[in-house]
Design a protein around this motif. Structure first.
Motif, PDB file in Angstrom:
ATOM      1  N   ALA A  83     -93.606  24.445  65.028  1.00 59.04           N
ATOM      2  CA  ALA A  83     -92.334  24.131  64.378  1.00 59.04           C
ATOM      3  C   ALA A  83     -92.563  23.486  63.024  1.00 59.04           C
ATOM      4  CB  ALA A  83     -91.527  23.180  65.257  1.00 59.04           C
ATOM      5  N   GLU A  84     -91.560  23.637  62.176  1.00 57.16           N
ATOM      6  CA  GLU A  84     -91.452  22.865  60.944  1.00 57.16           C
ATOM      7  C   GLU A  84     -90.393  21.804  61.246  1.00 57.16           C
ATOM      8  OE1 GLU A  84     -93.359  23.061  58.341  1.00 57.16           O
ATOM      9  OE2 GLU A  84     -94.393  24.849  59.069  1.00 57.16           O
ATOM     10  N   ILE A  85     -90.818  20.622  61.550  1.00 58.13           N
ATOM     11  CA  ILE A  85     -89.879  19.574  61.962  1.00 58.13           C
ATOM     12  C   ILE A  85     -89.321  18.894  60.711  1.00 58.13           C
ATOM     13  CG2 ILE A  85     -89.547  17.504  63.355  1.00 58.13           C
ATOM     14  CD1 ILE A  85     -91.850  18.507  65.126  1.00 58.13           C
ATOM     15  N   ASP A  86     -88.243  19.476  60.209  1.00 63.01           N
ATOM     16  CA  ASP A  86     -87.610  18.971  58.997  1.00 63.01           C
ATOM     17  C   ASP A  86     -86.442  18.043  59.310  1.00 63.01           C
ATOM     18  OD1 ASP A  86     -85.996  20.918  60.071  1.00 63.01           O
ATOM     19  OD2 ASP A  86     -85.660  21.977  58.182  1.00 63.01           O
ATOM     20  N   HIS A  87     -86.076  17.944  60.597  1.00 62.09           N
ATOM     21  CA  HIS A  87     -85.029  17.032  61.043  1.00 62.09           C
ATOM     22  C   HIS A  87     -85.123  16.911  62.565  1.00 62.09           C
ATOM     23  CE1 HIS A  87     -83.127  20.800  62.132  1.00 62.09           C
ATOM     24  NE2 HIS A  87     -82.299  20.107  62.910  1.00 62.09           N
ATOM     25  N   VAL A  88     -84.508  15.892  63.086  1.00 60.01           N
ATOM     26  CA  VAL A  88     -84.338  15.751  64.532  1.00 60.01           C
ATOM     27  C   VAL A  88     -82.864  15.491  64.790  1.00 60.01           C
ATOM     28  CG1 VAL A  88     -86.679  14.971  65.079  1.00 60.01           C
ATOM     29  CG2 VAL A  88     -84.931  13.287  64.485  1.00 60.01           C
ATOM     30  N   ARG A  89     -82.454  15.747  66.019  1.00 57.83           N
ATOM     31  CA  ARG A  89     -81.056  15.564  66.404  1.00 57.83           C
ATOM     32  C   ARG A  89     -80.960  14.399  67.367  1.00 57.83           C
ATOM     33  NH1 ARG A  89     -78.280  20.883  66.159  1.00 57.83           N
ATOM     34  NH2 ARG A  89     -77.197  20.332  68.064  1.00 57.83           N
ATOM     35  N   SER A  90     -79.995  13.527  67.117  1.00 54.14           N
ATOM     36  CA  SER A  90     -79.694  12.424  68.013  1.00 54.14           C
ATOM     37  C   SER A  90     -78.264  12.628  68.489  1.00 54.14           C
ATOM     38  CB  SER A  90     -79.827  11.089  67.285  1.00 54.14           C
ATOM     39  OG  SER A  90     -79.447  10.030  68.126  1.00 54.14           O
ATOM     40  N   GLU A 131     -97.570  14.584  69.710  1.00 57.62           N
ATOM     41  CA  GLU A 131     -98.640  13.801  69.080  1.00 57.62           C
ATOM     42  C   GLU A 131     -98.617  14.018  67.569  1.00 57.62           C
ATOM     43  OE1 GLU A 131    -100.562  11.737  70.846  1.00 57.62           O
ATOM     44  OE2 GLU A 131     -99.592  12.389  72.705  1.00 57.62           O
ATOM     45  N   GLY A 132     -98.869  12.966  66.819  1.00 57.62           N
ATOM     46  CA  GLY A 132     -99.039  13.074  65.375  1.00 57.62           C
ATOM     47  C   GLY A 132     -97.769  13.230  64.568  1.00 57.62           C
ATOM     48  N   VAL A 133     -96.631  12.868  65.130  1.00 59.91           N
ATOM     49  CA  VAL A 133     -95.371  12.950  64.386  1.00 59.91           C
ATOM     50  C   VAL A 133     -94.959  11.543  63.961  1.00 59.91           C
ATOM     51  CG1 VAL A 133     -92.928  13.549  64.531  1.00 59.91           C
ATOM     52  CG2 VAL A 133     -94.624  15.010  65.632  1.00 59.91           C
ATOM     53  N   ASP A 134     -94.725  11.377  62.670  1.00 60.52           N
ATOM     54  CA  ASP A 134     -94.253  10.100  62.149  1.00 60.52           C
ATOM     55  C   ASP A 134     -92.734  10.164  62.074  1.00 60.52           C
ATOM     56  OD1 ASP A 134     -93.663   7.748  60.869  1.00 60.52           O
ATOM     57  OD2 ASP A 134     -95.007   8.103  59.163  1.00 60.52           O
ATOM     58  N   LEU A 135     -92.061   9.566  63.040  1.00 57.45           N
ATOM     59  CA  LEU A 135     -90.607   9.645  63.121  1.00 57.45           C
ATOM     60  C   LEU A 135     -89.908   8.987  61.938  1.00 57.45           C
ATOM     61  CD1 LEU A 135     -90.137   9.040  66.928  1.00 57.45           C
ATOM     62  CD2 LEU A 135     -89.919  11.187  65.690  1.00 57.45           C
ATOM     63  N   ASP A 136     -90.569   8.077  61.259  1.00 60.63           N
ATOM     64  CA  ASP A 136     -89.963   7.414  60.105  1.00 60.63           C
ATOM     65  C   ASP A 136     -89.781   8.361  58.920  1.00 60.63           C
ATOM     66  OD1 ASP A 136     -89.788   5.003  61.458  1.00 60.63           O
ATOM     67  OD2 ASP A 136     -91.749   4.319  60.750  1.00 60.63           O
ATOM     68  N   ASP A 137     -90.509   9.482  58.918  1.00 63.86           N
ATOM     69  CA  ASP A 137     -90.444  10.440  57.810  1.00 63.86           C
ATOM     70  C   ASP A 137     -89.485  11.593  58.062  1.00 63.86           C
ATOM     71  OD1 ASP A 137     -92.282   8.992  56.361  1.00 63.86           O
ATOM     72  OD2 ASP A 137     -94.001  10.194  57.001  1.00 63.86           O
ATOM     73  N   ILE A 138     -88.784  11.597  59.201  1.00 69.24           N
ATOM     74  CA  ILE A 138     -87.954  12.737  59.568  1.00 69.24           C
ATOM     75  C   ILE A 138     -86.473  12.333  59.553  1.00 69.24           C
ATOM     76  CG2 ILE A 138     -87.471  14.463  61.344  1.00 69.24           C
ATOM     77  CD1 ILE A 138     -90.317  13.984  62.384  1.00 69.24           C
ATOM     78  N   PRO A 139     -85.650  13.066  58.804  1.00 66.66           N
ATOM     79  CA  PRO A 139     -84.213  12.770  58.808  1.00 66.66           C
ATOM     80  C   PRO A 139     -83.605  12.983  60.195  1.00 66.66           C
ATOM     81  CG  PRO A 139     -84.779  14.293  57.023  1.00 66.66           C
ATOM     82  CD  PRO A 139     -85.993  14.152  57.880  1.00 66.66           C
ATOM     83  N   VAL A 140     -82.653  12.122  60.547  1.00 66.17           N
ATOM     84  CA  VAL A 140     -81.970  12.203  61.840  1.00 66.17           C
ATOM     85  C   VAL A 140     -80.561  12.740  61.616  1.00 66.17           C
ATOM     86  CG1 VAL A 140     -81.143  10.914  63.842  1.00 66.17           C
ATOM     87  CG2 VAL A 140     -83.312  10.280  62.756  1.00 66.17           C
ATOM     88  N   GLU A 141     -80.252  13.852  62.296  1.00 67.14           N
ATOM     89  CA  GLU A 141     -78.919  14.452  62.255  1.00 67.14           C
ATOM     90  C   GLU A 141     -78.146  13.955  63.472  1.00 67.14           C
ATOM     91  OE1 GLU A 141     -77.186  18.828  63.297  1.00 67.14           O
ATOM     92  OE2 GLU A 141     -78.940  18.762  61.980  1.00 67.14           O
ATOM     93  N   GLN A 142     -77.000  13.357  63.251  1.00 62.14           N
ATOM     94  CA  GLN A 142     -76.167  12.890  64.342  1.00 62.14           C
ATOM     95  C   GLN A 142     -75.370  14.057  64.914  1.00 62.14           C
ATOM     96  OE1 GLN A 142     -76.470   9.752  65.490  1.00 62.14           O
ATOM     97  NE2 GLN A 142     -77.985   9.459  63.873  1.00 62.14           N
ATOM     98  N   VAL A 143     -75.447  14.238  66.226  1.00 57.58           N
ATOM     99  CA  VAL A 143     -74.734  15.310  66.913  1.00 57.58           C
ATOM    100  C   VAL A 143     -73.737  14.658  67.858  1.00 57.58           C
ATOM    101  CG1 VAL A 143     -75.002  17.267  68.474  1.00 57.58           C
ATOM    102  CG2 VAL A 143     -76.755  16.810  66.751  1.00 57.58           C
ATOM    103  N   HIS A 144     -72.532  15.201  67.896  1.00 54.84           N
ATOM    104  CA  HIS A 144     -71.463  14.606  68.695  1.00 54.84           C
ATOM    105  C   HIS A 144     -71.207  15.408  69.963  1.00 54.84           C
ATOM    106  CE1 HIS A 144     -70.832  11.762  65.515  1.00 54.84           C
ATOM    107  NE2 HIS A 144     -70.850  12.759  64.674  1.00 54.84           N
TER     108      HIS A 144
END
Length: 115
Positions: free
Chosen positions: A19-26, A97-110
């Motif tokens: 994957a290209e982890i350019d964002h995560v969903r919360s 492993e090896g993902v820096d969560l501080d560098d990934i934008p968080v998208e809020q999902v409702h």
């Protein structure tokens, strides 16, 4: 695409994902809010299971369309099939492993607003 190794807390559930982890969903639905997972969706072929699905426990709630897969020993959810996109895998990036969560934008999902 970058390849990541993933696992649950105890290591019983293992997988690889490309994957290209350019964002995560919360998500703010009742289970995601309590679980605290940060999700990134990938295509079917991007997830390689190193532990057979039969070795995982599952949980379905509300409409019973989404399937949550989790380790029966430690209880961690490494991935799921989302209700709104059952052809995709939703990977818990906190299990990679090896993902820096501080560098990934968080998208809020409702999710709490879904019927």
């Amino acid at each position: 695409m970058k390849e990541y190794e993933g696992r649950c807390h105890c290591g019983r559930v293992r997988f690889r994902v490309r994957a290209e982890i350019d964002h995560v969903r919360s998500c703010d639905c009742s289970i995601c809010r309590r679980r605290g997972a940060l999700i990134h969706r990938v295509d079917e072929g991007a997830l390689d299971l190193l532990t057979p699905l039969e070795d995982l426990a599952t949980y379905r709630f509300h409409t019973h369309q989404a399937t949550d897969y989790f380790c029966p020993k430690c209880g961690v959810l490494p991935f799921r099939r989302p209700r709104t996109a059952p052809h995709l895998w939703a990977v818990n990036v906190r299990c990679l492993e090896g993902v820096d969560l501080d560098d990934i934008p968080v998208e809020q999902v409702h999710g709490s607003r879904l019927p």
